[in-house]
Design a protein around this motif. Structure first.
Motif, PDB file in Angstrom:
ATOM      1  N   SER A 198      24.975  57.627  60.618  1.00  0.00           N
ATOM      2  CA  SER A 198      24.990  56.950  61.913  1.00  0.00           C
ATOM      3  C   SER A 198      24.348  55.569  61.817  1.00  0.00           C
ATOM      4  CB  SER A 198      24.242  57.789  62.948  1.00  0.00           C
ATOM      5  OG  SER A 198      24.875  59.034  63.124  1.00  0.00           O
ATOM      6  N   ARG A 199      24.716  54.684  62.731  1.00  0.00           N
ATOM      7  CA  ARG A 199      24.169  53.335  62.758  1.00  0.00           C
ATOM      8  C   ARG A 199      22.739  53.366  63.291  1.00  0.00           C
ATOM      9  NH1 ARG A 199      26.087  48.543  61.671  1.00  0.00           N
ATOM     10  NH2 ARG A 199      25.509  46.661  62.801  1.00  0.00           N
ATOM     11  N   VAL A 200      21.892  52.512  62.735  1.00  0.00           N
ATOM     12  CA  VAL A 200      20.481  52.440  63.117  1.00  0.00           C
ATOM     13  C   VAL A 200      20.249  51.172  63.928  1.00  0.00           C
ATOM     14  CG1 VAL A 200      18.115  52.237  62.267  1.00  0.00           C
ATOM     15  CG2 VAL A 200      19.748  53.743  61.096  1.00  0.00           C
ATOM     16  N   GLU A 201      19.530  51.303  65.044  1.00  0.00           N
ATOM     17  CA  GLU A 201      19.175  50.154  65.875  1.00  0.00           C
ATOM     18  C   GLU A 201      17.675  50.168  66.136  1.00  0.00           C
ATOM     19  OE1 GLU A 201      21.788  50.635  69.296  1.00  0.00           O
ATOM     20  OE2 GLU A 201      23.052  49.024  68.479  1.00  0.00           O
ATOM     21  N   PHE A 202      17.117  48.978  66.365  1.00  0.00           N
ATOM     22  CA  PHE A 202      15.684  48.839  66.641  1.00  0.00           C
ATOM     23  C   PHE A 202      15.474  48.244  68.031  1.00  0.00           C
ATOM     24  CE2 PHE A 202      15.509  49.399  62.168  1.00  0.00           C
ATOM     25  CZ  PHE A 202      14.211  49.786  61.844  1.00  0.00           C
ATOM     26  N   ALA A 203      14.375  48.684  68.670  1.00  0.00           N
ATOM     27  CA  ALA A 203      14.022  48.174  69.998  1.00  0.00           C
ATOM     28  C   ALA A 203      12.508  48.283  70.183  1.00  0.00           C
ATOM     29  CB  ALA A 203      14.754  48.962  71.086  1.00  0.00           C
ATOM     30  N   PRO A 204      11.959  47.531  71.140  1.00  0.00           N
ATOM     31  CA  PRO A 204      10.518  47.639  71.423  1.00  0.00           C
ATOM     32  C   PRO A 204      10.226  48.860  72.301  1.00  0.00           C
ATOM     33  CG  PRO A 204      11.511  45.951  72.816  1.00  0.00           C
ATOM     34  CD  PRO A 204      12.599  46.426  71.899  1.00  0.00           C
TER      35      PRO A 204
ATOM     36  N   LEU B 299      18.888  43.445  63.589  1.00  0.00           N
ATOM     37  CA  LEU B 299      18.279  44.516  62.808  1.00  0.00           C
ATOM     38  C   LEU B 299      19.161  45.764  62.721  1.00  0.00           C
ATOM     39  CD1 LEU B 299      14.556  44.361  64.009  1.00  0.00           C
ATOM     40  CD2 LEU B 299      15.573  43.388  61.938  1.00  0.00           C
ATOM     41  N   ALA B 300      20.261  45.778  63.460  1.00  0.00           N
ATOM     42  CA  ALA B 300      21.156  46.939  63.426  1.00  0.00           C
ATOM     43  C   ALA B 300      21.863  47.014  62.077  1.00  0.00           C
ATOM     44  CB  ALA B 300      22.168  46.850  64.560  1.00  0.00           C
ATOM     45  N   HIS B 301      21.973  48.219  61.544  1.00  0.00           N
ATOM     46  CA  HIS B 301      22.653  48.390  60.265  1.00  0.00           C
ATOM     47  C   HIS B 301      23.164  49.822  60.119  1.00  0.00           C
ATOM     48  CE1 HIS B 301      18.468  49.680  59.377  1.00  0.00           C
ATOM     49  NE2 HIS B 301      19.068  50.609  58.654  1.00  0.00           N
ATOM     50  N   ASP B 302      24.165  49.972  59.271  1.00  0.00           N
ATOM     51  CA  ASP B 302      24.632  51.304  58.925  1.00  0.00           C
ATOM     52  C   ASP B 302      23.661  51.915  57.928  1.00  0.00           C
ATOM     53  OD1 ASP B 302      26.964  51.199  60.485  1.00  0.00           O
ATOM     54  OD2 ASP B 302      28.036  50.124  58.895  1.00  0.00           O
ATOM     55  N   GLN B 303      23.541  53.228  57.993  1.00  0.00           N
ATOM     56  CA  GLN B 303      22.701  53.927  57.022  1.00  0.00           C
ATOM     57  C   GLN B 303      23.591  54.744  56.090  1.00  0.00           C
ATOM     58  OE1 GLN B 303      19.770  56.894  58.470  1.00  0.00           O
ATOM     59  NE2 GLN B 303      18.261  55.718  57.317  1.00  0.00           N
TER      60      GLN B 303
END
Length: 272
Positions: free
Chosen positions: A159-165, A240-244
Motif C-alpha cells: 500500500s502507498r504510504v503518506e505522512f501528516a502532522p 513524502l508520499a511513496h509506494d512501499q
C-alpha cells in the motif's frame, strides 16, 4: 577451497563474523563465545589456505579473499542450511526482516498473524532507517520505499504510504523535530530549521512526545490513525508520499518459510 577440511559449521560462523564485523557481535547472534569464534576462524583460514581477516581493536576487517568467500557463500547459504539440517528437526526456521521504525512498530501489532498460530517461523525484526543488504543476506526480507533494482532482487508492491502532522487535543502548536537520515526528517529540517523546542534522534520518540501532549509529530498515517489520543492537524505532505515494497532475494523467495512470511506481511500491509 579444501572442502574436505572446511566444515559448514565453520563457514556458517565465518558468515556471522563477516556480517557482524567482529567476534563479540558475532558471539551474540551465534551463541558461541568470542574465544571459540576466534579459534574457528583461525582453523578456517588454515583449512581454506586463505587469509580472511585483518585483526585489530576495532574488529575484524575482511580481506579481499574474505569478501570473495562471502560472495561465494551467500549464493548457496540457504540450500546448504537445508541440506545439513537433521531429519525431523523441529526448530522453527529463522526469517530476518528489516524495516524502518514506523513499519516495524506496525508489524509488531500483527505478530501472531505473521508468525502463524501456532508459530511456524522464528521472526527477527531488524529495525533500521538504513537499507540493509539483502543480496549479501544481511536480512532475508526488507521493506523499501522504491521498486528493487538489483538483478538478484524480487519485490512485491504494498500500500502507498503518506505522512501528516499529528498531535493530541490541547497540545502546543510546535513541531517535534527528528534528527535522522530519512525523507520525513529532512522535510522537517527544511520546514522547522532550528525553531523546534525539542529534537530527538529516534523517530519513535517523536510519537512518544506527541502522545504525551508535548507537540506535533510528523507521522505516517498508518501510525497516526491508530493512536486514539492523536488527531491529524494538517494535510498530508505530497512530496513524502511513496509506494512501499517488500523485497527479498530471487533465490530465497521460493523457500517455504520465506514465501509464507511474505504472504502474511502482504496481508498485513495490503500487498498487491
Amino acid at each position: 577451497m579444501n572442502e574436505k577440511t572446511a566444515s559448514w559449521d565453520d563457514l556458517y560462523l565465518f558468515l556471522a563474523v563477516a556480517r557482524e564485523g567482529g567476534l563479540s557481535p558475532a558471539a551474540r547472534v551465534t551463541g558461541r563465545s568470542a574465544a571459540t569464534l576466534g579459534r574457528r576462524m583461525l582453523a578456517l583460514e588454515r583449512a581454506t589456505g586463505r587469509e580472511l581477516f585483518v585483526r585489530h581493536e576495532r574488529g575484524y576487517e575482511l580481506t579481499t579473499q574474505a569478501r570473495e568467500l562471502l560472495e561465494e557463500l551467500t549464493g548457496i547459504e540457504a540450500r546448504i542450511a537445508r541440506l545439513t539440517s537433521h531429519p525431523g528437526e523441529t526448530e522453527r526456521p529463522l526469517v530476518k526482516v528489516s524495516a524502518g521504525t514506523w513499519t516495524t512498530l506496525a508489524l509488531l501489532a500483527h505478530l501472531d498473524e505473521i508468525t502463524g498460530t501456532p508459530a511456524d517461523i522464528r521472526l527477527r525484526f531488524v529495525s533500521a532507517e538504513t537499507t540493509l543488504d539483502i543480496a549479501r543476506r544481511e536480512v532475508v526480507i526488507g521493506f523499501r520505499n522504491a521498486r528493487p533494482t538489483g538483478d538478484s532482487l524480487a519485490g512485491r508492491k504494498l500500500s502507498r504510504v503518506e505522512f501528516a502532522p499529528y498531535a493530541s487535543a490541547g497540545a502546543p502548536e510546535r513541531w517535534i523535530k527528528v534528527l535522522a537520515d530519512t525523507p520525513s526528517a529532512r522535510w522537517l529540517d527544511r520546514m522547522v530549521g532550528n525553531d523546534a523546542v525539542c529534537e530527538v534522534n529516534a523517530p519513535r520518540n517523536s510519537l512518544d512526545l506527541a502522545l504525551a501532549g508535548q507537540g506535533i509529530a510528523l507521522l505516517p498515517t498508518f501510525i497516526g490513525e491508530r493512536q486514539p489520543v492523536l488527531r491529524q492537524t494538517g494535510s498530508t505532505i505530497p512530496e513524502l508520499a511513496h509506494d512501499q515494497w517488500i523485497v527479498t532475494h530471487q533465490d530465497d523467495r521460493h523457500l517455504p518459510e520465506v514465501r509464507r512470511t511474505i504472504d502474511r506481511l502482504c496481508r498485513v500491509f495490503g500487498g498487491r
